[in-house]
Design a protein around this motif. Structure first.
Motif, PDB file in Angstrom:
ATOM      1  N   UNK A 215       0.661  -1.336   0.098  1.00  0.00           N
ATOM      2  CA  UNK A 215      -0.041   0.262   0.003  1.00  0.00           C
ATOM      3  C   UNK A 215       0.819   1.289  -0.140  1.00  0.00           C
ATOM      4  N   UNK A 216       0.602   2.577  -0.318  1.00  0.00           N
ATOM      5  CA  UNK A 216       1.143   3.656  -0.392  1.00  0.00           C
ATOM      6  C   UNK A 216       0.462   5.147   0.914  1.00  0.00           C
ATOM      7  N   UNK A 217       1.543   5.019   2.124  1.00  0.00           N
ATOM      8  CA  UNK A 217       1.554   5.706   3.224  1.00  0.00           C
ATOM      9  C   UNK A 217       1.135   7.056   3.161  1.00  0.00           C
ATOM     10  N   UNK A 242       8.312  13.265 -10.316  1.00  0.00           N
ATOM     11  CA  UNK A 242       9.394  12.838 -10.516  1.00  0.00           C
ATOM     12  C   UNK A 242      10.760  12.378  -9.656  1.00  0.00           C
ATOM     13  N   UNK A 243      11.254  11.399  -8.642  1.00  0.00           N
ATOM     14  CA  UNK A 243      11.921  12.097  -7.433  1.00  0.00           C
ATOM     15  C   UNK A 243      10.949  12.480  -6.182  1.00  0.00           C
ATOM     16  N   UNK A 244       9.617  11.987  -5.853  1.00  0.00           N
ATOM     17  CA  UNK A 244       9.367  12.300  -5.202  1.00  0.00           C
ATOM     18  C   UNK A 244       9.062  11.489  -3.919  1.00  0.00           C
ATOM     19  N   UNK A 245       9.068  11.106  -3.015  1.00  0.00           N
ATOM     20  CA  UNK A 245       9.717   9.705  -2.259  1.00  0.00           C
ATOM     21  C   UNK A 245       8.419  10.039  -1.691  1.00  0.00           C
ATOM     22  N   UNK A 246       8.086   8.362  -1.385  1.00  0.00           N
ATOM     23  CA  UNK A 246       7.019   7.629  -0.606  1.00  0.00           C
ATOM     24  C   UNK A 246       7.479   6.745   0.158  1.00  0.00           C
ATOM     25  N   UNK A 247       6.199   6.260   1.090  1.00  0.00           N
ATOM     26  CA  UNK A 247       6.317   5.427   1.896  1.00  0.00           C
ATOM     27  C   UNK A 247       5.285   4.605   1.724  1.00  0.00           C
ATOM     28  N   UNK A 248       6.501   2.801   1.656  1.00  0.00           N
ATOM     29  CA  UNK A 248       5.202   1.667   1.057  1.00  0.00           C
ATOM     30  C   UNK A 248       4.807   0.810   2.194  1.00  0.00           C
ATOM     31  N   UNK A 249       3.865   0.523   2.316  1.00  0.00           N
ATOM     32  CA  UNK A 249       3.363  -0.214   3.894  1.00  0.00           C
ATOM     33  C   UNK A 249       3.628  -1.969   3.338  1.00  0.00           C
ATOM     34  N   UNK A 250       4.092  -2.879   3.588  1.00  0.00           N
ATOM     35  CA  UNK A 250       4.088  -3.978   2.860  1.00  0.00           C
ATOM     36  C   UNK A 250       3.074  -4.859   2.898  1.00  0.00           C
TER      37      UNK A 250
END
Length: 284
Positions: A215-217, A242-250
């Motif tokens: 998922x995408x936090x 482009x270049x943006x950082x995201x947190x993924x929920x496994x």
């Protein structure tokens, strides 16, 4: 790793089979109090022949259909074998892993009620045979309060609650089970951007997908829709830059942790600690 870190009471919640592995277990049992599970008399014989004196738990099958001997009389006979070999019978392991991910509370209640009946039946037969059952261990993050309320378990084994994941988030939660927050994330960067999609640099090698895609936090309009070895495809709105950082929920926290060397501990947006994952890759 735990014993080297100073933990002196460790339960290996699995069967340890094979001469080399049993020898390693025997050496460990000379350094700390070690518990181990069995479900076959040949394994009991191998443990006894090794000279080790671990605490031996019988794993009974309470619905998982994986490891575990049948509850009731078969478990009693195995307990007699443990005692006859000069080993300490420490109790039962009764873990219903599949119940952790049953979606409704009703399904999980029913599964654990059935497991509790297997436990109580086996304990009654052990008592009738004059065999003490010091501990019943089991339970997980999706059901542990149900095991506690049943009165059949003495020790609980929840672990995923500390992190949670996409799959656990799909469960229905209600009292007596608390809802735990997500605390494990994979940091990823948008490496490619088109009008209808964004591609991140976290694919199959970055997060386990056996229980579903990440998922995408905190991005409710965005979805991680496909993964390949080094790429993840995002769709939705608004798309990240482009270049943006995201947190993924496994999708599944346990086999994702094993992919990394470090935890990066973050509090209030600041990196507070780096914790090495000492057992990374310890699959044997």
């Amino acid at each position: 790793m735990l014993v080297d870190a100073g933990i002196r009471d460790v339960l290996v919640t699995n069967e340890v089979v094979g001469a080399t592995k049993v020898a390693r277990l025997a050496a460990l049992a000379r350094r700390a109090q070690i518990g181990v599970c069995v479900d076959h008399p040949d394994n009991v014989a191998a443990l006894a022949a090794s000279g080790a004196k671990p605490d031996v738990y019988i794993e009974i099958d309470v619905g998982m259909r994986r490891c575990g001997i049948a509850p009731g009389e078969p478990a009693v006979e195995l307990a007699k074998e443990i005692i006859s070999r000069g080993l300490r019978f420490a109790g039962l392991q009764a873990y219903h892993g599949r119940a952790q991910h049953m979606r409704t509370m009703e399904e999980r209640h029913a599964a654990i009620e059935g497991s509790a009946q297997h436990v109580m039946h086996t304990k009654r037969l052990l008592q009738k045979a004059g065999i003490d059952c010091p501990v019943v261990t089991g339970a997980g993050s999706g059901t542990y309060m149900l095991e506690v309320e049943s009165g059949a378990w003495d020790e609980i084994q929840p672990g995923s609650y500390i992190f949670m994941d996409v799959d656990y988030a799909k469960n229905e939660w209600a009292a007596p089970l608390p809802r735990f927050a997500h605390a494990l994330f994979v940091l990823t960067t948008v490496m490619s951007r088109a009008a209808d999609r964004a591609i991140v640099d976290a694919g199959l090698k970055a997060s386990s997908v056996d229980s579903g895609l990440p998922g995408i936090w905190q991005r409710p309009g965005l979805a991680y829709v496909a993964a390949s070895d080094e790429h993840g495809k995002l769709e939705g709105s608004p798309l990240p830059e482009l270049g943006e950082k995201l947190c993924l929920v496994p999708g599944h926290c346990d086999p994702t942790v094993n992919l990394y060397d470090w935890y990066v501990g973050v509090r209030g947006g600041r990196v507070e600690a780096l914790w090495p994952i000492g057992a990374r890759g310890a699959l044997y």
